[in-house]
Scaffold this motif. Sequence first.
Motif, mmCIF file in Angstrom:
data_model
loop_
_atom_site.group_PDB
_atom_site.id
_atom_site.type_symbol
_atom_site.label_atom_id
_atom_site.label_comp_id
_atom_site.label_asym_id
_atom_site.label_seq_id
_atom_site.Cartn_x
_atom_site.Cartn_y
_atom_site.Cartn_z
ATOM 1 N N GLN A 1 0.464 -1.002 0.110
ATOM 2 C CA GLN A 1 -0.270 -0.046 -0.166
ATOM 3 C C GLN A 1 0.613 1.241 0.028
ATOM 4 O O GLN A 1 0.313 2.155 -0.189
ATOM 5 N N LEU A 2 2.411 1.564 0.135
ATOM 6 C CA LEU A 2 3.460 2.479 -0.218
ATOM 7 C C LEU A 2 4.089 2.410 -0.966
ATOM 8 O O LEU A 2 3.839 2.125 -1.993
ATOM 9 N N ASP A 3 3.182 3.947 -1.537
ATOM 10 C CA ASP A 3 3.828 4.499 -2.354
ATOM 11 C C ASP A 3 5.625 5.221 -2.764
ATOM 12 O O ASP A 3 6.124 5.425 -3.581
ATOM 13 N N ASN A 4 5.381 5.743 -1.208
ATOM 14 C CA ASN A 4 6.877 6.402 -1.736
ATOM 15 C C ASN A 4 7.892 5.519 -0.561
ATOM 16 O O ASN A 4 7.666 6.082 0.542
ATOM 17 N N THR A 5 8.470 4.133 -0.925
ATOM 18 C CA THR A 5 9.159 3.890 0.060
ATOM 19 C C THR A 5 10.536 5.110 0.080
ATOM 20 O O THR A 5 11.070 4.289 1.507
ATOM 21 N N GLY A 6 10.673 5.880 -0.408
ATOM 22 C CA GLY A 6 12.027 6.211 0.205
ATOM 23 C C GLY A 6 11.691 7.183 1.127
ATOM 24 O O GLY A 6 12.408 7.441 2.333
ATOM 25 N N ARG A 7 9.777 7.103 1.771
ATOM 26 C CA ARG A 7 9.994 7.391 3.023
ATOM 27 C C ARG A 7 10.580 6.857 4.684
ATOM 28 O O ARG A 7 10.852 7.565 5.353
ATOM 29 N N ARG B 1 13.580 6.548 9.008
ATOM 30 C CA ARG B 1 14.705 5.836 9.819
ATOM 31 C C ARG B 1 16.369 6.638 9.991
ATOM 32 O O ARG B 1 16.617 6.765 11.269
ATOM 33 N N ARG B 2 16.653 7.682 9.612
ATOM 34 C CA ARG B 2 17.326 8.190 9.147
ATOM 35 C C ARG B 2 17.356 10.073 10.631
ATOM 36 O O ARG B 2 18.438 10.047 11.252
ATOM 37 N N ILE C 1 14.807 9.147 12.742
ATOM 38 C CA ILE C 1 15.312 8.636 14.597
ATOM 39 C C ILE C 1 16.818 8.420 14.585
ATOM 40 O O ILE C 1 17.228 8.243 15.632
ATOM 41 N N ALA C 2 17.557 8.509 13.429
ATOM 42 C CA ALA C 2 19.049 8.515 14.150
ATOM 43 C C ALA C 2 20.114 8.937 14.205
ATOM 44 O O ALA C 2 20.592 9.834 15.128
ATOM 45 N N ARG C 3 19.594 10.684 13.694
ATOM 46 C CA ARG C 3 19.215 11.651 14.050
ATOM 47 C C ARG C 3 18.831 12.607 16.386
ATOM 48 O O ARG C 3 20.109 13.060 16.821
ATOM 49 N N ILE C 4 17.907 11.841 16.115
ATOM 50 C CA ILE C 4 16.821 11.915 17.923
ATOM 51 C C ILE C 4 17.446 11.776 17.817
ATOM 52 O O ILE C 4 18.122 12.232 19.665
ATOM 53 N N GLN C 5 18.130 10.173 17.748
ATOM 54 C CA GLN C 5 18.833 9.502 19.132
ATOM 55 C C GLN C 5 20.236 10.273 19.464
ATOM 56 O O GLN C 5 21.313 10.375 19.999
ATOM 57 N N THR C 6 20.494 11.004 18.095
ATOM 58 C CA THR C 6 22.240 11.063 19.002
ATOM 59 C C THR C 6 22.275 12.743 19.480
ATOM 60 O O THR C 6 23.809 13.177 20.542
ATOM 61 N N VAL C 7 21.448 13.648 18.995
ATOM 62 C CA VAL C 7 20.912 14.201 19.731
ATOM 63 C C VAL C 7 20.431 14.000 21.143
ATOM 64 O O VAL C 7 21.386 14.831 21.755
ATOM 65 N N ILE C 8 20.181 13.142 21.237
ATOM 66 C CA ILE C 8 19.922 12.544 23.208
ATOM 67 C C ILE C 8 20.345 12.072 23.360
ATOM 68 O O ILE C 8 21.103 13.128 25.239
#
Length: 68
Positions: free
Chosen positions: A40-46, A51-52, A54-61
């Motif tokens: 059902q997903l059209d934009n798989t790049g999302r 994911r990136r 999430i990694a940015r948020i975890q890095t700032v934390i």
Amino acid sequence: MKINKYLEELNNKSTAELNDELTAAKKELFNLRFQNATNQLDNTGRIREVRRNIARIQTVITAKKAEA
């Protein structure tokens, strides 16, 4: 440019706000994976973008914990 603004926004948030945003991003990733599995997903790049983020948020934390 978009990434830099997003990182500035993350750096200005408190740890509690970052944890809330991390939870929301993980839920979004779960939903995107579910949509992808059911074709059902059209934009798989999302998926990659979330994911990136999430990694940015975890890095700032982690950086904020190291400062304290």
